[in-house]
Design a protein around this motif. Structure first.
Motif, mmCIF file in Angstrom:
data_model
loop_
_atom_site.group_PDB
_atom_site.id
_atom_site.type_symbol
_atom_site.label_atom_id
_atom_site.label_comp_id
_atom_site.label_asym_id
_atom_site.label_seq_id
_atom_site.Cartn_x
_atom_site.Cartn_y
_atom_site.Cartn_z
ATOM 1 N N ARG A 1 0.831 -1.207 0.000
ATOM 2 C CA ARG A 1 0.000 0.000 0.000
ATOM 3 C C ARG A 1 0.865 1.255 0.000
ATOM 4 N NH1 ARG A 1 -2.848 -3.383 3.582
ATOM 5 N NH2 ARG A 1 -1.914 -2.375 5.415
ATOM 6 N N ALA A 2 1.940 1.229 0.793
ATOM 7 C CA ALA A 2 2.836 2.386 0.825
ATOM 8 C C ALA A 2 3.511 2.581 -0.532
ATOM 9 C CB ALA A 2 3.889 2.198 1.922
ATOM 10 N N MET A 3 3.899 1.481 -1.169
ATOM 11 C CA MET A 3 4.537 1.565 -2.483
ATOM 12 C C MET A 3 3.562 2.101 -3.526
ATOM 13 S SD MET A 3 6.601 -1.432 -4.531
ATOM 14 C CE MET A 3 5.181 -2.523 -4.506
ATOM 15 N N ALA A 4 2.304 1.625 -3.461
ATOM 16 C CA ALA A 4 1.291 2.115 -4.406
ATOM 17 C C ALA A 4 1.030 3.600 -4.204
ATOM 18 C CB ALA A 4 0.006 1.316 -4.234
ATOM 19 N N ALA A 5 0.973 4.051 -2.935
ATOM 20 C CA ALA A 5 0.756 5.472 -2.664
ATOM 21 C C ALA A 5 1.914 6.307 -3.180
ATOM 22 C CB ALA A 5 0.561 5.693 -1.166
ATOM 23 N N GLU A 6 3.138 5.804 -3.014
ATOM 24 C CA GLU A 6 4.318 6.521 -3.517
ATOM 25 C C GLU A 6 4.284 6.605 -5.034
ATOM 26 O OE1 GLU A 6 7.982 8.530 -3.369
ATOM 27 O OE2 GLU A 6 6.622 7.996 -1.738
ATOM 28 N N ALA A 7 3.943 5.472 -5.691
ATOM 29 C CA ALA A 7 3.901 5.453 -7.153
ATOM 30 C C ALA A 7 2.806 6.366 -7.683
ATOM 31 C CB ALA A 7 3.694 4.025 -7.654
ATOM 32 N N ALA A 8 1.696 6.460 -6.944
ATOM 33 C CA ALA A 8 0.552 7.242 -7.416
ATOM 34 C C ALA A 8 0.783 8.739 -7.345
ATOM 35 C CB ALA A 8 -0.693 6.866 -6.617
ATOM 36 N N ARG A 9 1.894 9.174 -6.783
ATOM 37 C CA ARG A 9 2.193 10.609 -6.786
ATOM 38 C C ARG A 9 2.560 11.091 -8.179
ATOM 39 N NH1 ARG A 9 5.651 11.692 -1.213
ATOM 40 N NH2 ARG A 9 4.106 10.800 0.209
ATOM 41 N N ASP A 10 3.116 10.209 -8.990
ATOM 42 C CA ASP A 10 3.473 10.552 -10.372
ATOM 43 C C ASP A 10 2.329 10.114 -11.270
ATOM 44 O OD1 ASP A 10 5.875 11.475 -9.406
ATOM 45 O OD2 ASP A 10 6.983 9.666 -9.897
ATOM 46 N N THR A 11 1.453 11.036 -11.622
ATOM 47 C CA THR A 11 0.211 10.685 -12.300
ATOM 48 C C THR A 11 0.099 11.272 -13.701
ATOM 49 O OG1 THR A 11 -0.850 12.557 -11.186
ATOM 50 C CG2 THR A 11 -1.072 10.384 -10.158
ATOM 51 N N VAL A 12 1.168 11.875 -14.199
ATOM 52 C CA VAL A 12 1.201 12.349 -15.585
ATOM 53 C C VAL A 12 2.059 11.363 -16.377
ATOM 54 C CG1 VAL A 12 1.812 14.224 -17.148
ATOM 55 C CG2 VAL A 12 0.973 14.740 -14.840
ATOM 56 N N PHE A 13 1.472 10.747 -17.417
ATOM 57 C CA PHE A 13 2.151 9.683 -18.154
ATOM 58 C C PHE A 13 2.271 10.045 -19.624
ATOM 59 C CE2 PHE A 13 0.135 7.696 -14.529
ATOM 60 C CZ PHE A 13 1.090 6.801 -14.068
ATOM 61 N N ALA A 14 3.406 9.688 -20.216
ATOM 62 C CA ALA A 14 3.613 9.828 -21.659
ATOM 63 C C ALA A 14 4.059 8.483 -22.216
ATOM 64 C CB ALA A 14 4.657 10.900 -21.966
ATOM 65 N N TYR A 15 3.526 8.131 -23.385
ATOM 66 C CA TYR A 15 3.855 6.849 -24.019
ATOM 67 C C TYR A 15 4.171 7.056 -25.491
ATOM 68 C CZ TYR A 15 1.905 4.436 -19.951
ATOM 69 O OH TYR A 15 1.672 3.974 -18.678
ATOM 70 N N THR A 16 5.174 6.350 -25.981
ATOM 71 C CA THR A 16 5.330 6.197 -27.422
ATOM 72 C C THR A 16 4.356 5.110 -27.859
ATOM 73 O OG1 THR A 16 7.106 4.563 -27.122
ATOM 74 C CG2 THR A 16 7.762 6.872 -27.364
ATOM 75 N N THR A 17 3.754 5.263 -29.022
ATOM 76 C CA THR A 17 2.690 4.346 -29.426
ATOM 77 C C THR A 17 2.967 3.735 -30.804
ATOM 78 O OG1 THR A 17 1.276 5.965 -30.551
ATOM 79 C CG2 THR A 17 1.053 5.774 -28.156
ATOM 80 N N ASN B 1 2.627 -2.036 -13.483
ATOM 81 C CA ASN B 1 3.663 -1.047 -13.188
ATOM 82 C C ASN B 1 3.660 0.118 -14.172
ATOM 83 O OD1 ASN B 1 4.649 -2.241 -15.483
ATOM 84 N ND2 ASN B 1 6.600 -2.843 -14.609
ATOM 85 N N MET B 2 2.640 0.156 -15.043
ATOM 86 C CA MET B 2 2.426 1.253 -15.989
ATOM 87 C C MET B 2 3.483 1.316 -17.089
ATOM 88 S SD MET B 2 -0.368 2.382 -14.773
ATOM 89 C CE MET B 2 -0.631 3.777 -15.864
ATOM 90 N N SER B 3 4.282 0.268 -17.266
ATOM 91 C CA SER B 3 5.359 0.312 -18.255
ATOM 92 C C SER B 3 4.845 0.221 -19.684
ATOM 93 C CB SER B 3 6.353 -0.823 -18.000
ATOM 94 O OG SER B 3 5.701 -2.085 -18.114
ATOM 95 N N ASP B 4 3.719 -0.457 -19.903
ATOM 96 C CA ASP B 4 3.200 -0.701 -21.242
ATOM 97 C C ASP B 4 1.675 -0.661 -21.204
ATOM 98 O OD1 ASP B 4 5.785 -1.989 -22.735
ATOM 99 O OD2 ASP B 4 5.641 -2.730 -20.682
ATOM 100 N N PHE C 1 -3.483 -1.417 -30.861
ATOM 101 C CA PHE C 1 -2.871 -0.203 -30.309
ATOM 102 C C PHE C 1 -2.019 -0.615 -29.119
ATOM 103 C CE2 PHE C 1 -4.049 4.173 -28.290
ATOM 104 C CZ PHE C 1 -2.928 4.763 -28.857
ATOM 105 N N ARG C 2 -0.758 -0.180 -29.087
ATOM 106 C CA ARG C 2 0.101 -0.485 -27.948
ATOM 107 C C ARG C 2 1.054 0.665 -27.701
ATOM 108 N NH1 ARG C 2 4.335 -5.147 -30.250
ATOM 109 N NH2 ARG C 2 5.613 -3.736 -31.538
ATOM 110 N N GLY C 3 1.631 0.705 -26.492
ATOM 111 C CA GLY C 3 2.545 1.791 -26.163
ATOM 112 C C GLY C 3 3.510 1.397 -25.068
ATOM 113 N N ARG C 4 4.613 2.125 -25.003
ATOM 114 C CA ARG C 4 5.626 1.928 -23.972
ATOM 115 C C ARG C 4 5.908 3.278 -23.324
ATOM 116 N NH1 ARG C 4 9.270 -1.664 -22.153
ATOM 117 N NH2 ARG C 4 8.478 -3.206 -23.624
ATOM 118 N N ILE C 5 6.025 3.270 -22.002
ATOM 119 C CA ILE C 5 6.171 4.520 -21.267
ATOM 120 C C ILE C 5 7.457 5.239 -21.671
ATOM 121 C CG2 ILE C 5 7.370 3.522 -19.264
ATOM 122 C CD1 ILE C 5 5.499 5.383 -17.556
#
Length: 524
Positions: A146-162, A210-213, A228-232
């Motif tokens: 839960r602590a790890m998820a809360a830490e990860a959720a602070r970065d909520t702007v994502f960009a992906y190559t598609t 982990n939001m990588s793809d 449609f696919r993408g990588r962070i």
């Protein structure tokens, strides 16, 4: 025991209550790749005096393929030089990391610094991909996750190559960048995302945990369907990463119990390069889901001049009453600036997306008429986006009104607009009789929200007028609060160390006293 985790799905790795060292490893886009004979050591702390009967260790990993085979990379797990597992074979061959859970006997742990080692065998023939490691007391299972998820959720702007490809074909082609931000303030990352553009194009995608793809489908406005696919390619804490874009920010309400109730702010941004969106759907990793159907004004451009005010001007002839405020009034009075270049800034209380504007020439001296100008938009009056550029324009009559369309159909809403006149007909002054604006009013939305394991409820919101500088201040405040929290923890640790030191000195003094007493007894 403090939440203990190492998250290798990002670079650099996120860690809590531990330090990490590596041998024969390298960071990949979404994991730590361990070759044959590799070693990862995590040094973690157990509070002095804390009795842990058993701990729960979770290692999330995957073995890379060997051609068509699942791969081979046995693993040893060692805690404080005691082997916890030997020759463990983590499942491989797939695309999803596997959770491997182990019980760590309390006798293997000690107060102070402990070391967990993850070692790959010398004869490993493929890579071990290490994603995450968490460790908790068995009575606080899941706390670190839960602590790890809360830490990860602070970065909520994502960009992906598609990339996209037509169904039943094998060739992928590069697509436009996808940038998105969906945040209700619940500290949970998205699991799925869907959107529909105003042009009719639709997309629906699902993310790795982990939001990588992501993987999904895209249907173009003409009906063409594509995989449609993408990588962070980037990830930031809001508002970083959103420069030169427009983030919808809504004050929201939830409908339940027969009435509407205020709820947290919703921020929405989905930019796939094709223009604004009219609907966004999402489901987060906690199982909560929502839909927002966006509406702009009455749905069609209209005259919004009545909502505008003059907020700043480079120059105006106040002695003669020829001021910039006259530009927004239906009269034949004018604005006169005593320079060959001049600008006026207009403000709206809430964001407005302009589609066109009209300039009206003044009563005399055609040489003062604007010929070259820019129209710029901003949300904070500091950072400006060019919306229109004109050169060599002219007016054939006095009090002639000329309309100019703002190029494209995807103009973003702004609260500030600046008319920057850079050239005229040759005079030393600039003059205009009127400026009118046509656009689409403030955005609102209607939809529903559904918390995990509950029924759907009404959900609606109206656009907030929040300058970007305010968002920056909010982030700085959050960072300051985090720094204060860390400082408080450090102070508490220092006080604990001081108390332990005093206790140790007291025990030593007691031992010396008992030694003197024992010598006295022996002497009698």
């Amino acid at each position: 025991m403090q939440p203990t985790f190492a998250d290798f799905s990002v670079t650099p790795a996120r860690v809590s209550n531990c330090g990490a060292t590596y041998e024969a490893c390298h960071a990949a886009s979404s994991h730590l790749a361990m070759s044959a004979g590799a070693r990862v050591a995590l040094d973690f702390e157990v509070d002095a005096g804390k009795q842990i009967g058993e701990a729960t260790l979770k290692v999330t990993a995957l073995v890379s393929k060997l051609g068509r085979s699942p791969g081979y990379a046995p693993v040893d797990l060692v805690v404080n030089q005691h082997v916890l597992a030997r020759g463990l074979t983590v499942p491989g061959g797939g695309d999803l990391p596997q959770d491997n859970v182990f019980a760590v006997p309390g006798r293997l742990l000690r107060p102070g610094t402990n070391t967990l080692e993850i070692r790959t065998a010398d004869d490993a023939r493929s890579m071990l991909w290490l994603y995450r490691v968490t460790l908790d007391s068995v009575y606080e299972r899941g706390r670190s996750e839960r602590a790890m998820a809360a830490e990860a959720a602070r970065d909520t702007v994502f960009a992906y190559t598609t990339e996209r490809r037509e169904p039943f074909t094998s060739s992928w082609t590069s697509g436009p960048r996808l940038l998105f931000h969906v945040d209700r303030g619940e500290q949970s990352l998205p699991a799925q995302l869907g959107w529909r553009g105003v042009d009719g194009a639709e997309s629906a995608i699902s993310f790795q945990s982990n939001m990588s793809d992501f993987h999904g489908h895209h249907r173009a406005a003409d009906g063409t369907l594509a995989e449609f696919r993408g990588r962070i390619s980037g990830r930031w804490a809001f508002p970083e990463g959103t420069e030169d874009t427009h983030v919808h920010r809504f004050g929201t309400e939830e409908g339940w119990g027969g009435d509407w109730h205020s709820s947290d702010e919703l921020r929405l941004l989905v930019d796939d390069g094709s223009g604004p969106v009219e609907r966004v759907t999402w489901r987060d990793q906690r199982g909560n889901s929502g839909v927002a159907g966006l509406r702009t004004g009455a749905g069609a451009p209209s005259d919004v001049t009545a909502d505008a005010t003059v907020v700043d001007v480079s120059d105006e002839y106040t002695a003669a009453g020829e001021i910039a405020d006259h530009l927004l009034h239906a009269s034949r009075e004018k604005w006169l600036a005593g320079d060959a270049q001049a600008w006026v800034e207009f403000g709206f209380e809430r964001p407005v997306a302009l589609t066109s504007y009209t300039l009206t020439s003044a009563d005399d001296f055609p040489q003062r008429d604007p010929r070259d100008w820019l129209l710029l938009g901003s949300t904070d009056g500091v950072r400006w986006t060019q919306l229109d550029s004109r050169s060599g324009e002219g007016f054939t009559e006095r009090f002639e009104a000329r309309a100019f369309r703002i190029g494209g159909t995807a103009a973003a809403p702004f609260t500030r607009y600046r008319l920057d006149i850079t050239g005229n007909g040759g005079a030393d002054e600039i003059q205009l009789s009127g400026v009118r604006f046509t656009g689409i009013g403030p955005v609102d939305f209607s939809g529903y929200y559904q918390r995990y394991d509950e029924g759907p409820i009404g959900y609606r919101g109206a656009a907030l007028n929040v300058p970007e500088s305010s968002a920056d201040s909010a982030v700085e405040a959050e960072r300051a609060a985090e720094a204060a929290r860390l400082a408080e923890e450090a102070e508490q640790a220092a006080r604990l160390a001081e108390e332990l030191d005093r206790a140790a000195r007291s025990l030593a003094e007691a031992a010396r006293s008992m030694g003197r007493m024992a010598a006295w007894v022996r002497g009698r």
